[in-house]
Design a protein around this motif. Structure first.
Motif, PDB file in Angstrom:
ATOM      1  N   LYS A 170       0.814  -1.219   0.000  1.00  0.00           N
ATOM      2  CA  LYS A 170       0.000   0.000   0.000  1.00  0.00           C
ATOM      3  C   LYS A 170       0.849   1.271   0.000  1.00  0.00           C
ATOM      4  O   LYS A 170       0.389   2.324  -0.430  1.00  0.00           O
ATOM      5  CB  LYS A 170      -0.940  -0.005   1.206  1.00  0.00           C
ATOM      6  CG  LYS A 170      -2.028  -1.067   1.127  1.00  0.00           C
ATOM      7  CD  LYS A 170      -2.951  -0.991   2.334  1.00  0.00           C
ATOM      8  CE  LYS A 170      -4.049  -2.056   2.240  1.00  0.00           C
ATOM      9  NZ  LYS A 170      -4.937  -2.034   3.436  1.00  0.00           N
ATOM     10  N   PHE A 171       2.068   1.172   0.524  1.00  0.00           N
ATOM     11  CA  PHE A 171       2.919   2.365   0.552  1.00  0.00           C
ATOM     12  C   PHE A 171       3.295   2.843  -0.848  1.00  0.00           C
ATOM     13  O   PHE A 171       3.718   3.972  -1.024  1.00  0.00           O
ATOM     14  CB  PHE A 171       4.200   2.084   1.352  1.00  0.00           C
ATOM     15  CG  PHE A 171       3.965   1.945   2.827  1.00  0.00           C
ATOM     16  CD1 PHE A 171       3.861   3.072   3.634  1.00  0.00           C
ATOM     17  CD2 PHE A 171       3.823   0.696   3.411  1.00  0.00           C
ATOM     18  CE1 PHE A 171       3.632   2.952   4.996  1.00  0.00           C
ATOM     19  CE2 PHE A 171       3.599   0.564   4.771  1.00  0.00           C
ATOM     20  CZ  PHE A 171       3.501   1.687   5.571  1.00  0.00           C
ATOM     21  N   TYR A 172       3.176   1.977  -1.838  1.00  0.00           N
ATOM     22  CA  TYR A 172       3.541   2.349  -3.205  1.00  0.00           C
ATOM     23  C   TYR A 172       2.506   3.261  -3.867  1.00  0.00           C
ATOM     24  O   TYR A 172       2.775   3.857  -4.884  1.00  0.00           O
ATOM     25  CB  TYR A 172       3.763   1.102  -4.055  1.00  0.00           C
ATOM     26  CG  TYR A 172       5.167   0.548  -3.923  1.00  0.00           C
ATOM     27  CD1 TYR A 172       6.176   0.908  -4.805  1.00  0.00           C
ATOM     28  CD2 TYR A 172       5.489  -0.321  -2.890  1.00  0.00           C
ATOM     29  CE1 TYR A 172       7.449   0.419  -4.679  1.00  0.00           C
ATOM     30  CE2 TYR A 172       6.768  -0.825  -2.747  1.00  0.00           C
ATOM     31  CZ  TYR A 172       7.744  -0.447  -3.647  1.00  0.00           C
ATOM     32  OH  TYR A 172       9.029  -0.931  -3.513  1.00  0.00           O
ATOM     33  N   TYR A 173       1.298   3.319  -3.311  1.00  0.00           N
ATOM     34  CA  TYR A 173       0.305   4.221  -3.921  1.00  0.00           C
ATOM     35  C   TYR A 173      -0.428   5.072  -2.884  1.00  0.00           C
ATOM     36  O   TYR A 173      -1.096   6.031  -3.226  1.00  0.00           O
ATOM     37  CB  TYR A 173      -0.732   3.422  -4.740  1.00  0.00           C
ATOM     38  CG  TYR A 173      -1.391   2.291  -4.005  1.00  0.00           C
ATOM     39  CD1 TYR A 173      -2.471   2.529  -3.152  1.00  0.00           C
ATOM     40  CD2 TYR A 173      -0.973   0.981  -4.181  1.00  0.00           C
ATOM     41  CE1 TYR A 173      -3.092   1.491  -2.489  1.00  0.00           C
ATOM     42  CE2 TYR A 173      -1.591  -0.072  -3.518  1.00  0.00           C
ATOM     43  CZ  TYR A 173      -2.649   0.186  -2.672  1.00  0.00           C
ATOM     44  OH  TYR A 173      -3.269  -0.843  -2.016  1.00  0.00           O
ATOM     45  N   ARG A 174      -0.242   4.752  -1.603  1.00  0.00           N
ATOM     46  CA  ARG A 174      -0.996   5.485  -0.589  1.00  0.00           C
ATOM     47  C   ARG A 174      -0.634   6.965  -0.566  1.00  0.00           C
ATOM     48  O   ARG A 174      -1.489   7.836  -0.502  1.00  0.00           O
ATOM     49  CB  ARG A 174      -0.732   4.874   0.788  1.00  0.00           C
ATOM     50  CG  ARG A 174      -1.454   5.576   1.920  1.00  0.00           C
ATOM     51  CD  ARG A 174      -1.068   4.967   3.251  1.00  0.00           C
ATOM     52  NE  ARG A 174      -1.575   3.605   3.380  1.00  0.00           N
ATOM     53  CZ  ARG A 174      -1.304   2.820   4.420  1.00  0.00           C
ATOM     54  NH1 ARG A 174      -0.518   3.262   5.379  1.00  0.00           N
ATOM     55  NH2 ARG A 174      -1.801   1.605   4.499  1.00  0.00           N
ATOM     56  N   ILE A 175       0.676   7.282  -0.649  1.00  0.00           N
ATOM     57  CA  ILE A 175       1.106   8.674  -0.537  1.00  0.00           C
ATOM     58  C   ILE A 175       0.574   9.507  -1.701  1.00  0.00           C
ATOM     59  O   ILE A 175       0.324  10.707  -1.565  1.00  0.00           O
ATOM     60  CB  ILE A 175       2.645   8.747  -0.473  1.00  0.00           C
ATOM     61  CG1 ILE A 175       3.102  10.146  -0.089  1.00  0.00           C
ATOM     62  CG2 ILE A 175       3.254   8.354  -1.808  1.00  0.00           C
ATOM     63  CD1 ILE A 175       2.763  10.537   1.319  1.00  0.00           C
ATOM     64  N   ASP A 176       0.363   8.864  -2.859  1.00  0.00           N
ATOM     65  CA  ASP A 176      -0.126   9.605  -4.023  1.00  0.00           C
ATOM     66  C   ASP A 176      -1.539  10.128  -3.819  1.00  0.00           C
ATOM     67  O   ASP A 176      -1.943  11.127  -4.413  1.00  0.00           O
ATOM     68  CB  ASP A 176      -0.085   8.708  -5.268  1.00  0.00           C
ATOM     69  CG  ASP A 176       1.341   8.368  -5.644  1.00  0.00           C
ATOM     70  OD1 ASP A 176       2.223   9.208  -5.398  1.00  0.00           O
ATOM     71  OD2 ASP A 176       1.574   7.270  -6.178  1.00  0.00           O
ATOM     72  N   PHE A 177      -2.308   9.455  -2.960  1.00  0.00           N
ATOM     73  CA  PHE A 177      -3.671   9.911  -2.727  1.00  0.00           C
ATOM     74  C   PHE A 177      -3.711  11.273  -2.034  1.00  0.00           C
ATOM     75  O   PHE A 177      -4.654  12.034  -2.189  1.00  0.00           O
ATOM     76  CB  PHE A 177      -4.427   8.883  -1.877  1.00  0.00           C
ATOM     77  CG  PHE A 177      -4.825   7.668  -2.658  1.00  0.00           C
ATOM     78  CD1 PHE A 177      -5.738   7.764  -3.697  1.00  0.00           C
ATOM     79  CD2 PHE A 177      -4.290   6.439  -2.368  1.00  0.00           C
ATOM     80  CE1 PHE A 177      -6.098   6.649  -4.429  1.00  0.00           C
ATOM     81  CE2 PHE A 177      -4.656   5.320  -3.087  1.00  0.00           C
ATOM     82  CZ  PHE A 177      -5.560   5.422  -4.123  1.00  0.00           C
ATOM     83  N   LEU A 178      -2.676  11.581  -1.271  1.00  0.00           N
ATOM     84  CA  LEU A 178      -2.668  12.839  -0.520  1.00  0.00           C
ATOM     85  C   LEU A 178      -2.740  14.046  -1.441  1.00  0.00           C
ATOM     86  O   LEU A 178      -3.397  15.037  -1.135  1.00  0.00           O
ATOM     87  CB  LEU A 178      -1.411  12.901   0.362  1.00  0.00           C
ATOM     88  CG  LEU A 178      -1.340  11.849   1.473  1.00  0.00           C
ATOM     89  CD1 LEU A 178      -0.047  11.991   2.266  1.00  0.00           C
ATOM     90  CD2 LEU A 178      -2.549  11.955   2.393  1.00  0.00           C
ATOM     91  N   TRP A 179      -2.007  13.965  -2.576  1.00  0.00           N
ATOM     92  CA  TRP A 179      -2.087  15.106  -3.494  1.00  0.00           C
ATOM     93  C   TRP A 179      -3.165  14.924  -4.549  1.00  0.00           C
ATOM     94  O   TRP A 179      -3.622  15.895  -5.162  1.00  0.00           O
ATOM     95  CB  TRP A 179      -0.725  15.335  -4.162  1.00  0.00           C
ATOM     96  CG  TRP A 179      -0.236  14.219  -5.034  1.00  0.00           C
ATOM     97  CD1 TRP A 179       0.625  13.224  -4.700  1.00  0.00           C
ATOM     98  CD2 TRP A 179      -0.589  13.993  -6.411  1.00  0.00           C
ATOM     99  NE1 TRP A 179       0.837  12.377  -5.748  1.00  0.00           N
ATOM    100  CE2 TRP A 179       0.117  12.825  -6.817  1.00  0.00           C
ATOM    101  CE3 TRP A 179      -1.412  14.634  -7.325  1.00  0.00           C
ATOM    102  CZ2 TRP A 179       0.008  12.307  -8.103  1.00  0.00           C
ATOM    103  CZ3 TRP A 179      -1.512  14.116  -8.608  1.00  0.00           C
ATOM    104  CH2 TRP A 179      -0.811  12.961  -8.972  1.00  0.00           C
ATOM    105  N   MET A 180      -3.611  13.688  -4.742  1.00  0.00           N
ATOM    106  CA  MET A 180      -4.639  13.471  -5.760  1.00  0.00           C
ATOM    107  C   MET A 180      -6.021  13.922  -5.299  1.00  0.00           C
ATOM    108  O   MET A 180      -6.816  14.423  -6.107  1.00  0.00           O
ATOM    109  CB  MET A 180      -4.703  11.983  -6.120  1.00  0.00           C
ATOM    110  CG  MET A 180      -3.711  11.564  -7.172  1.00  0.00           C
ATOM    111  SD  MET A 180      -4.192  10.004  -7.907  1.00  0.00           S
ATOM    112  CE  MET A 180      -4.422   8.973  -6.477  1.00  0.00           C
ATOM    113  N   ILE A 181      -6.314  13.759  -4.008  1.00  0.00           N
ATOM    114  CA  ILE A 181      -7.665  14.048  -3.512  1.00  0.00           C
ATOM    115  C   ILE A 181      -8.073  15.504  -3.772  1.00  0.00           C
ATOM    116  O   ILE A 181      -9.138  15.760  -4.343  1.00  0.00           O
ATOM    117  CB  ILE A 181      -7.776  13.697  -2.011  1.00  0.00           C
ATOM    118  CG1 ILE A 181      -7.724  12.179  -1.843  1.00  0.00           C
ATOM    119  CG2 ILE A 181      -9.072  14.256  -1.408  1.00  0.00           C
ATOM    120  CD1 ILE A 181      -7.678  11.720  -0.404  1.00  0.00           C
ATOM    121  N   PRO A 182      -7.258  16.512  -3.373  1.00  0.00           N
ATOM    122  CA  PRO A 182      -7.666  17.892  -3.676  1.00  0.00           C
ATOM    123  C   PRO A 182      -7.742  18.189  -5.172  1.00  0.00           C
ATOM    124  O   PRO A 182      -8.611  18.937  -5.622  1.00  0.00           O
ATOM    125  CB  PRO A 182      -6.589  18.742  -2.982  1.00  0.00           C
ATOM    126  CG  PRO A 182      -5.442  17.833  -2.765  1.00  0.00           C
ATOM    127  CD  PRO A 182      -6.000  16.476  -2.578  1.00  0.00           C
TER     128      PRO A 182
END
Length: 492
Positions: A364-376
């Motif tokens: 999950k660490f391979y895509y989890r951090i990307d959600f932080l900037w994708m959500i806004p």
């Protein structure tokens, strides 16, 4: 008794003049274009000021080549290569023989008719494409003499001091001598065409166009271009699409031609101490890399080439080597044919596939951090471009699949004194690194990784005047610590 001084060949005047003119081409374009508008004052000098200034600059730039040739000299004295140049500011450069790591040769279209070469002197202080010193045009005999004098000076230094000098120019053989050099790799016509058509050089073309427009857009008649584009739209979207595709095709053809000319005749030879890479059609380059300076070897496969079983081999070198610190050893090679040429150069290298995979709990660490900037971003796009903005939600599964692909691709292997690491950005990169080449190693673990008992490992090796970071994310923490234990200098 003073040592004889040597001059460069007169072809230096042509080469240096054109080189200076090429570097100043953009400012000259600005001068000529800026003076071509509103020039109707009636005064000839005012109306033609840009042409006058531009012409004077061109003459001065061309004359600078003659100045450099006239004032440039080199000689050998007290174990050093000494160079003196400059007219208004006299420059003297003394380079001890033991500091010289390699000599690289280039034959341009002005060198070949006269049997000349451009000699670049590389030291550990060289960076990128900037050599420590450059002899623009000397005969092959003089180039051989330079190499022989440096090699003899190094041997004399060792005999006098007993100190080992970092491997570099150990051979005093002529540069055309091939009997001691073994050919290990060359690009055949099929590979050259495949390399040219899949190189991705089209991005360089667009980057160059973008930089030109950003710097000189105000001098271009963009309003007129916009009006003409508006007129084209009247003919329909189909015409616009055809023109765009034609432009892309033309840029692709240019990139193919550039790659073809650059890598034509690509050949790798190896001697006891050095790698010798030659390439180029219009400008033939010969790059020499001491084997002792190679720190890490990587096999890189972009997704397109990977489908056909192809990739490229890069080596990281301590200090620059003409093409920088990251050098393409094999620009295109079939993976199934990789073993033989690499073993001929690095017989101790273990090319077996890395089999140790990463734990699933780190996936999950391979895509989890990307959600932080994708959500806004997704929220804003969906709000302002509703309902079509909702299509941005498709980014979520794409990023998840890409992250899982990266996790699935990662692996490592420790075999003796070598560690092999495989990871993927977009391209798949497999790095082969010997323990003695690793400058430092460290483990990183965030509080979130600690909960899942995973960590990231970083191995730093020399690359040019900096470092190259070989890393693997989300390893099992126990395995990462075992890797750190393996690295301990006392183990070597």
């Amino acid at each position: 008794m003073s040592e004889p001084r040597y001059k460069l060949h007169w072809v230096t005047i042509i080469v240096e003049s054109l080189k200076t003119l090429k570097e100043a081409i953009l400012p000259l374009v600005v001068v000529f274009i800026s003076g071509s508008r509103n020039n109707d004052s009636g005064n000839w000098f005012l109306d033609n000021w840009s042409m006058i200034i531009g012409s004077v600059l061109v003459v001065y730039l061309l004359f600078s080549g003659f100045i450099k040739w006239r004032r440039f000299s080199y000689w050998f004295e007290d174990g050093e290569l000494r160079i003196e140049s400059g007219l208004f500011v006299r420059k003297k450069r003394y380079i001890p023989f033991e500091r010289i790591q390699s000599l690289n040769y280039t034959e341009g279209i002005f060198h070949r008719p006269f049997g000349l070469v451009n000699v670049q002197v590389e030291t550990a202080a060289s960076s990128g494409d900037q050599a420590e010193a450059e002899l623009t045009a000397v005969t092959r005999e003089d180039a051989d003499l330079i190499k022989k004098r440096i090699a003899d000076g190094k041997k004399r230094k060792v005999e006098e001091t007993g100190d080992a000098i970092e491997a570099g120019i150990e051979s005093a053989e002529p540069i055309d001598e091939e009997s001691v050099e073994k050919r290990v790799f060359s690009l055949n016509p099929k590979q050259l065409v495949l390399l040219a058509t899949t190189s991705g050089g089209i991005g360089v073309i667009f980057s160059g166009v973008a930089i030109f427009l950003s710097q000189f857009g105000e001098f271009l008649p963009l309003d007129k271009v916009s009006d003409e584009l508006a007129g084209l739209i009247k003919f329909g979207v189909f015409i616009i699409v055809i023109l765009v595709l034609a432009g892309l095709f033309l840029a692709w053809l240019v990139s193919v031609a550039m790659t073809f000319f650059s890598y034509y005749g690509f050949t790798v030879r190896v001697s006891d101490e050095e790698l010798i890479i030659t390439r180029g059609l219009l400008e033939k380059k010969r790059t020499t890399i001491p084997l002792s300076r190679i720190q890490s070897i990587s096999f890189v496969e972009n997704p397109l080439r990977q489908m056909f079983g192809y990739g490229r081999v890069l080596v990281h070198s301590a200090g620059a080597a003409g093409d920088g610190s990251k050098i393409q050893l094999f620009p295109l090679v079939k993976k199934s044919e990789l073993y033989e040429p690499l073993q001929a150069i690095f017989p101790e290298l273990d090319l077996r596939e890395p089999l140790e995979k990463l734990p699933k709990r780190g996936r999950k660490f391979y895509y989890r951090i990307d959600f932080l900037w994708m959500i806004p971003v997704i929220a804003l796009v969906s709000w302002f471009f509703y309902p079509y903005g909702l299509l941005s939600l498709l980014i979520v599964p794409i990023v998840m699949v890409f992250g899982m692909w990266q996790h699935r691709s990662a692996a490592y292997r420790i075999s003796g004194n070598q560690v092999t690491m495989r990871s993927r950005g977009i391209s798949l990169e497999t790095s082969y690194t010997m323990r003695k080449r690793i400058q430092s190693a460290h483990l990183r673990q965030t509080i979130f990784q600690r909960r899942k008992r995973v960590a990231s490992i970083h191995l730093n090796v020399k690359s040019g005047i900096g470092v190259h970071d070989v890393r693997l994310r989300q390893m099992d923490v126990d395995e990462a610590e075992e890797l750190l234990d393996w690295y301990e200098p006392s183990q070597g």
